[in-house]
Design an enzyme around this catalytic site. Structure first.
Site: not given
Ligand code: NAD
Ligand code: MG
Length: 298
Positions: A190, A203
């Site tokens: 990401s 995360y």
């Protein structure tokens, strides 16, 4: 309907977020309950034989990016084992049908990737029911925002790491034993790996770990003829974001800060996975392909 073949301005190819994007579902969320519905490429992705006869395992294949990848893989000629959570059966059924409509075999295998045994069973099922595995696309992921470290529980920290990092370890470990030269692993990172949001402490940390895991593993398995690469999406309109991934009020501006000033769609991510899975990327390993609307990355 937008497609990947007609030349047009990418900034206006898909819409910007609107107040309508402010919606919430309990995690893991269902694509069938989203409005507007993300573009999974089902109406537009053609395929041109780039993965003919390949045998692919796709995690998170029910919705979002994994769903678009499963559809694209099938239309490129691959049989697909779909991994997802039992709560997501409604989404997964649609993908099974789309894979079968493409003339390919679909094996549906719900379960929890936090469980090492399930990860091993997934690979064993691919070997038994698809006759092998030569593409592993690790796309499943968990993202739950928590603004203050004081409120981030050990249970969540553990679950995020088990889902996003440990499952990669378990799935790669089990799959590599069966992979022949020419096989490909594609992991999903990401933009959060490089520019972490303060509310995504656990995360974002897992996504940096995935980049490093992939760079190390790529070197280790090169001598086996296996390539390992990463796709690092930016903001993409998927169930992850409307089921605790973002504060609801942030969704009206979702993707606005990218240079293209709009969210990405799953259909725009799938071609990156196809490229990294196919023999076309034969000299590329340990690489991260950033598909993020133009945000600079290291
Ligand atoms: P999504 O919710 O559609 O897909 C995530 C999938 O992960 C779910 O469908 C679910 O099947 C699976 N999953 C989660 N926990 C699981 C568990 N314990 N066991 C089994 N499966 C589990 O959302 P998405 O955005 O398409 O996410 C796909 C990947 O893309 C994730 O790795 C995510 O981190 C990454 N990503 C997404 C964005 C974005 O903006 N949407 C941005 C960067 C990276
Ligand atoms: Mg899902």
């Amino acid at each position: 309907m937008s497609d990947q073949y007609t030349v047009k301005d990418p900034a206006t190819q898909y819409p910007k977020a609107t107040p309508e994007y402010q919606q919430q579902q309990p995690a893991p969320g269902l694509e069938t309950a989203m409005h507007p519905k993300p573009d999974d490429g089902a109406e537009t992705y053609h395929g041109s034989g780039r993965l003919t006869g390949r045998k692919a395992v796709v995690t998170g294949a029910d919705s979002g990016i994994g769903r678009a990848v499963a559809i694209a893989f099938a239309r490129e000629g691959a049989d697909v084992l779909l991994a997802y959570m039992p709560e997501e059966e409604a989404d997964a059924r649609e993908v099974v049908k789309l894979v079968e409509d493409a003339g390919r075999k679909a094996v549906a295998m719900p379960g929890d990737l936090k469980d090492e045994q399930y990860c091993e069973q997934l690979i064993a099922a691919a070997v038994e029911q698809l006759g092998g595995i030569d593409i592993l696309a690790n796309i499943a992921g968990m993202q739950q925002f928590v603004p203050d470290i004081a409120d981030l529980t050990t249970e969540q920290f553990d679950a995020t790491f088990k889902t996003n990092v440990y499952s990669l370890f378990w799935l790669c470990k089990a799959a590599i034993k069966h992979m022949k030269p020419g096989s490909a692993i594609i992991n999903t990172s990401s933009i959060q790996a490089y520019t972490p949001a303060p509310i995504l402490l656990d995360y974002a940390t897992t996504k940096a770990a995935i980049n490093t895991f992939s760079k190390s593993l790529a070197q280790q398995v090169a001598e086996k003829g296996i390539r390992v690469n990463v796709v690092a999406p930016g903001p993409v309109w998927t169930p992850l974001q409307v089921s605790g991934g973002q504060p609801v009020e942030a969704l009206k501006d979702f993707g606005a800060k990218t240079p293209l000033s709009r969210p990405g769609q799953p259909a725009e991510m799938a071609p990156a996975y196809v490229f990294l899975a196919s023999q076309e990327s034969s000299y590329i390993s340990g690489e991260t392909l950033n598909a993020n609307g133009g945000m600079p990355t290291p």
